[in-house]
Design a protein around this motif. Structure first.
Motif, mmCIF file in Angstrom:
data_model
loop_
_atom_site.group_PDB
_atom_site.id
_atom_site.type_symbol
_atom_site.label_atom_id
_atom_site.label_comp_id
_atom_site.label_asym_id
_atom_site.label_seq_id
_atom_site.Cartn_x
_atom_site.Cartn_y
_atom_site.Cartn_z
ATOM 1 N N SER A 191 -47.887 -37.482 62.670
ATOM 2 C CA SER A 191 -48.299 -38.502 61.691
ATOM 3 C C SER A 191 -49.828 -38.504 61.553
ATOM 4 O O SER A 191 -50.556 -38.567 62.536
ATOM 5 C CB SER A 191 -47.814 -39.886 62.139
ATOM 6 O OG SER A 191 -48.395 -40.872 61.321
ATOM 7 N N SER A 192 -50.273 -38.478 60.297
ATOM 8 C CA SER A 192 -51.717 -38.472 60.011
ATOM 9 C C SER A 192 -52.235 -39.878 59.724
ATOM 10 O O SER A 192 -53.442 -40.103 59.655
ATOM 11 C CB SER A 192 -51.969 -37.616 58.763
ATOM 12 O OG SER A 192 -51.270 -38.200 57.664
ATOM 13 N N ASN B 175 -48.049 -35.782 57.601
ATOM 14 C CA ASN B 175 -49.323 -35.080 57.404
ATOM 15 C C ASN B 175 -49.520 -34.490 56.009
ATOM 16 O O ASN B 175 -50.510 -33.803 55.771
ATOM 17 C CB ASN B 175 -49.469 -33.982 58.474
ATOM 18 C CG ASN B 175 -50.923 -33.606 58.667
ATOM 19 O OD1 ASN B 175 -51.819 -34.345 58.241
ATOM 20 N ND2 ASN B 175 -51.169 -32.474 59.279
ATOM 21 N N LYS C 259 -30.499 -48.250 60.584
ATOM 22 C CA LYS C 259 -31.724 -48.897 61.095
ATOM 23 C C LYS C 259 -31.966 -50.248 60.415
ATOM 24 O O LYS C 259 -32.442 -51.194 61.037
ATOM 25 C CB LYS C 259 -32.938 -47.973 60.906
ATOM 26 C CG LYS C 259 -32.944 -46.849 61.926
ATOM 27 C CD LYS C 259 -34.042 -45.813 61.683
ATOM 28 C CE LYS C 259 -33.865 -44.667 62.688
ATOM 29 N NZ LYS C 259 -34.670 -43.493 62.401
ATOM 30 N N ALA D 44 -45.827 -46.862 61.243
ATOM 31 C CA ALA D 44 -46.267 -45.974 62.329
ATOM 32 C C ALA D 44 -45.114 -45.122 62.832
ATOM 33 O O ALA D 44 -43.962 -45.550 62.835
ATOM 34 C CB ALA D 44 -46.835 -46.808 63.475
ATOM 35 N N ASN E 184 -37.731 -41.586 54.324
ATOM 36 C CA ASN E 184 -38.223 -40.293 53.826
ATOM 37 C C ASN E 184 -37.531 -39.145 54.537
ATOM 38 O O ASN E 184 -37.263 -39.197 55.731
ATOM 39 C CB ASN E 184 -39.748 -40.104 53.867
ATOM 40 C CG ASN E 184 -40.483 -40.792 54.995
ATOM 41 O OD1 ASN E 184 -41.693 -40.943 54.936
ATOM 42 N ND2 ASN E 184 -39.790 -41.200 56.027
HETATM 43 O O1 PMT Z 1 -48.624 -40.742 58.703
HETATM 44 P P1 PMT Z 1 -48.257 -39.695 57.649
HETATM 45 O O2 PMT Z 1 -48.690 -38.303 58.043
HETATM 46 O O3 PMT Z 1 -48.746 -40.092 56.279
HETATM 47 O O4 PMT Z 1 -46.653 -39.605 57.568
HETATM 48 C C1 PMT Z 1 -45.934 -40.714 57.114
HETATM 49 C C2 PMT Z 1 -44.654 -40.923 57.951
HETATM 50 C C3 PMT Z 1 -43.703 -39.756 57.766
HETATM 51 C C4 PMT Z 1 -45.023 -41.070 59.439
HETATM 52 C C5 PMT Z 1 -44.044 -42.281 57.436
HETATM 53 O O5 PMT Z 1 -43.683 -42.137 56.087
HETATM 54 C C6 PMT Z 1 -42.821 -42.679 58.254
HETATM 55 O O6 PMT Z 1 -41.697 -42.256 58.029
HETATM 56 N N1 PMT Z 1 -43.041 -43.556 59.278
HETATM 57 C C7 PMT Z 1 -42.001 -43.960 60.263
HETATM 58 C C8 PMT Z 1 -41.863 -42.884 61.295
HETATM 59 C C9 PMT Z 1 -40.820 -43.219 62.337
HETATM 60 O O7 PMT Z 1 -41.158 -43.373 63.470
HETATM 61 O O8 PMT Z 1 -39.601 -43.383 61.874
HETATM 62 P P2 PMT Z 1 -38.310 -43.736 62.802
HETATM 63 O O9 PMT Z 1 -37.150 -43.477 61.902
HETATM 64 O O10 PMT Z 1 -38.353 -42.989 64.094
HETATM 65 O O11 PMT Z 1 -38.469 -45.265 63.111
HETATM 66 C C10 PMT Z 1 -37.832 -46.296 62.354
HETATM 67 C C11 PMT Z 1 -38.709 -47.526 62.280
HETATM 68 O O12 PMT Z 1 -38.861 -48.078 63.592
HETATM 69 C C12 PMT Z 1 -40.127 -47.294 61.768
HETATM 70 O O13 PMT Z 1 -40.484 -48.397 60.967
HETATM 71 C C13 PMT Z 1 -40.972 -47.242 63.041
HETATM 72 O O14 PMT Z 1 -42.310 -47.670 62.790
HETATM 73 C C14 PMT Z 1 -40.226 -48.222 63.926
HETATM 74 N N2 PMT Z 1 -40.326 -47.961 65.374
HETATM 75 C C15 PMT Z 1 -39.795 -46.834 65.924
HETATM 76 C C16 PMT Z 1 -39.829 -46.652 67.299
HETATM 77 C C17 PMT Z 1 -40.429 -47.662 68.094
HETATM 78 N N3 PMT Z 1 -40.498 -47.520 69.426
HETATM 79 N N4 PMT Z 1 -40.953 -48.755 67.542
HETATM 80 C C18 PMT Z 1 -40.918 -48.934 66.183
HETATM 81 O O15 PMT Z 1 -41.401 -49.932 65.679
#
Ligand code: PMT
Length: 400
Positions: free
Chosen positions: A212-213, A361, A339, A275, A351
């Protein structure tokens, strides 16, 4: 009367959804809007100008070179008259002509001549919508600031199932109200937002992290600030400048991010978790740099679960309006919906991070946003354009 004194120029292009335009005119007028209708040549094959004249109370314009129409309200005058240009339905053909900057009939000419915001409600067969040419045109139009509302997904008049249905007229009216509201979309709203990766230390010089950027989260921070929100950005380590007017809190690990969020969440109205938080961290963090030893070809690191930050926010009894992200490589919709339920979110932006040129990124991204009983695709665009669309969508649900 949320649209009192507002002037809406409704463009109707050729598609089966044109039959819904008459209903749309009536609902816009219910809210006090003055509506003028412009039709393309092919729209007249689907619905008659007379119908739209009857419901709007004004003659319908469709000819660029009509001396009598020009003697009334000429096309430049009409372009200047509008507070908002809404094209519903917007066909693939119309969007292709707009993307090419053509002025080949009245509606495309008006789009070039108007200083008003332009918004499109695409409607077409799902295969046409997903076609690379249509997606490229949508990206071009979005990059010029044209707003894209919808399409919805579902069963289509042709029997196909997929994205391409025009948004419901009432949903479009709601979006017009949001767009033309005197106040910015998120005026006075306190937003807490996470962005970037976390780093989970192994020893003083090494860590586990991801790609992640922070670009997506920082774009949302900027778009939300533009929309009037008071933004606090809890950021993992990234190489990005803080957007103007945004308060930034720097953290490294998931535990630090959790602590930073939980100590501030009580004061926010809206929480967005963008994040990429590490799900696990090393159980032991070596106090000195781990040395390579000659007799061991393998090294085993035991990982333990990190706190799930957004799930902790979702579990609060007095939780803010909570929007998560889902980064998936397969079965995107299924995992995102899981989720949404499991973490008690109000909305989730999914996404597909397996796709080339988007997601982690990259400068561009594409999202499908889900909520209880609905979804909206936000097509591929640069992350700031996408963030502006996402913020408008979140605002329309937050304000309900
Ligand atoms: O930062 P970039 O390079 O611009 O890329 C953007 C991105 C791809 C990172 C962004 O669009 C994105 O998808 N962010 C979420 C990434 C992620 O961790 O997804 P997840 O499916 O694993 O998590 C689901 C949700 O739970 C997310 O809202 C995440 O922030 C949250 N989470 C996950 C794990 C954790 N321990 N705590 C959380 O809060």
């Amino acid at each position: 009367m949320r649209l009192a004194d507002k002037r809406i120029l409704l463009g109707v292009s050729g598609g089966i959804a044109a039959y819904k335009s008459a209903e749309l005119v009536r609902r816009l007028k219910d809210q006090g809007a003055e509506v003028r209708v412009v039709m393309t040549r092919s729209a007249k094959e689907f619905i008659t100008p007379l119908t739209l004249q009857a419901v709007s109370g004004h003659p319908v314009a469709y000819s660029l070179l009509d001396p009598s129409a020009e003697a009334g309200m000429g096309h430049i005058e009409l372009a200047k008259w509008a507070d908002l240009v809404l094209i519903a339905p917007a066909s693939a053909n119309l969007m292709a002509r707009m993307a090419a900057g053509m002025a080949d009939e009245l509606l495309t000419t008006l789009c070039l001549a108007t200083p008003a915001p332009i918004t499109l409600a695409p409607a077409m067969n799902q295969q046409m919508y997903l076609n690379a040419a249509t997606q490229a045109n949508l990206k071009t139009l979005a990059s010029r600031g044209i707003l894209l509302w919808g399409p919805d997904a579902g069963s289509q008049a042709c029997g196909d199932v997929g994205p391409g249905r025009m948004l419901d007229p009432l949903e479009l009216v709601d979006r017009c109200c949001q767009q033309l509201a005197a106040e910015p979309l998120l005026a006075g709203v306190k937003l807490l937002l996470t962005a970037g990766p976390t780093r989970e230390a192994l020893d003083p010089v090494r860590y586990i992290s991801n790609h992640s950027s922070g670009k997506m989260g920082y774009a949302i921070a900027r778009a939300a600030r533009e929309a009037g929100a008071e933004v606090t950005l809890v950021s993992g380590p990234v190489a990005l400048a803080t957007p103007a007017g945004v308060t930034r809190v720097d953290v490294e690990s998931a535990e630090q991010m959790h602590q930073a969020v939980m100590s501030r969440v009580g004061e926010c109205d809206l929480f967005i978790g963008c994040a990429a938080v590490a799900d696990y961290r090393p159980e032991q963090v070596a106090s000195q740099k781990i040395k390579k030893t000659g007799d061991n070809d393998q090294m085993v690191v035991k990982l333990v679960k990190n706190p799930d930050i957004i799930a902790a926010v979702g579990a609060l009894s007095d939780k803010p309006f909570t929007v998560g992200f889902a980064a998936e490589t397969v079965d995107v919709e299924q995992y995102a919906l899981d989720k949404l339920q499991r973490k008690r979110l109000d909305m989730i932006a999914a996404n597909d991070v397996s796709r080339e040129g988007q997601g982690f990124n990259a400068d561009d991204n594409a999202l499908t946003v889900f909520w209880q009983g609905g979804q909206a695709p936000l097509p591929l665009a640069d992350k700031l354009t996408l963030a502006r669309h996402l913020v408008a969508l979140i605002a329309s649900h937050y304000r309900r």
